[in-house]
Enzyme design. Sequence first.
Site, mmCIF file in Angstrom:
data_model
loop_
_atom_site.group_PDB
_atom_site.id
_atom_site.type_symbol
_atom_site.label_atom_id
_atom_site.label_comp_id
_atom_site.label_asym_id
_atom_site.label_seq_id
_atom_site.Cartn_x
_atom_site.Cartn_y
_atom_site.Cartn_z
ATOM 1 N N GLY A 12 0.749 -1.293 -0.094
ATOM 2 C CA GLY A 12 -0.031 0.053 0.108
ATOM 3 C C GLY A 12 1.031 1.341 -0.007
ATOM 4 O O GLY A 12 1.879 1.253 -0.621
ATOM 5 N N ASP A 155 8.688 7.665 16.011
ATOM 6 C CA ASP A 155 8.451 8.451 16.978
ATOM 7 C C ASP A 155 9.545 9.173 17.581
ATOM 8 O O ASP A 155 9.709 10.263 17.686
ATOM 9 C CB ASP A 155 7.669 7.668 18.267
ATOM 10 C CG ASP A 155 6.490 6.899 17.730
ATOM 11 O OD1 ASP A 155 5.395 7.169 18.340
ATOM 12 O OD2 ASP A 155 6.805 5.876 17.371
ATOM 13 N N HIS A 182 4.132 2.431 20.311
ATOM 14 C CA HIS A 182 3.987 3.262 19.226
ATOM 15 C C HIS A 182 2.798 3.863 19.093
ATOM 16 O O HIS A 182 1.588 3.245 18.709
ATOM 17 C CB HIS A 182 4.171 2.696 17.923
ATOM 18 C CG HIS A 182 4.163 3.229 16.663
ATOM 19 N ND1 HIS A 182 4.635 4.651 16.496
ATOM 20 C CD2 HIS A 182 3.522 3.010 15.581
ATOM 21 C CE1 HIS A 182 4.274 5.301 15.410
ATOM 22 N NE2 HIS A 182 3.544 4.316 14.726
#
Length: 325
Positions: A12, A155, A182
């Site tokens: 994707g 992050d 996360h």
Amino acid sequence: MNKQKLTIIGIGHVGSYVLSDIVKLGLFSEIALIDSNENISKGEALDQLHANPFTFMPNTKVFSGTYQDCADSDLVIVSAGASIVPSEEEKMPDRALLAENSAKIIREIMANIVAHTNNAVLIFITNPVDTIVHIAENEFDYPAGKIFGTGTMLDTARLKRVLADKYNIDPKSITAYMMGEHGMTAFPVLSRANIQGFKMSEWKDLFESTEIDQVSIKNQVVQAAYDVFNGKGWTNAGIAQAVTTLVKAVMLDERSVYPVSTTLRGQYGYNGNVTLSMPCIIGRNGIEKQLEIILDEKEEKMLRESAAYIQNIMSSVGAGIKSIS
């Protein structure tokens, strides 16, 4: 001659960007693509092959494959699954909302992977990544350390970007990272942060700026993800670089230290009952060693809160219960 081979599952927005970045590394002679929609994997493979003739591109064989390609792959990246979609009503949807659907997908994918290999290193991106990694690590018989997730790699990059902008320096000069989930409960380990050896207590005077507040920084890092989501509808550039960095560490046996998602085995009082991000040495065998760094009192509290939140998500999808064959 030994050919280095990679398989990417899920092509994707993220999977396609990961493919593009990894091809440029020149570390693999073959890359197999697997997607639930075979037309996508075929189209993406063909598109990538059309890029090969350009001067600085390696002549990597990219093709639409099947799970049988996992058998001789050195590394498998899993990015399959739905993504969170911000809306006018909900600007900060929780990744945990994907748990039920993602858990089902990952159990199916893992069953297909282990039918062909228990040797490849598996890197998971699919959200909520901590719960997904826990399922993959603990419900299937697979060698310890060879399964981990991107966790708080992204992050951490966002944390460095926030600090770099505040102090007007290159983010690569900053040593700092996020731990825990996360997601919403990720937290910065500021007690260990430094800028080329200069401790946080010295930053204000050195860089002529105000002191930083841990909660404020944490919130800015969490918000950063949604600034991207609400702008373009998804994230892919940052996470692709996180994956590429981990792939390079594995394939070149760098033994680099990164915060990745892994099941805790005795660290911080947890033993097999939670998966979250902590510093780990990453090398040819995946996680070569988990590094339990001492946290300050505030960070320890944040770790407990993050672990409890992840455990609630895990519980909702029965994560960690052994599959019966």
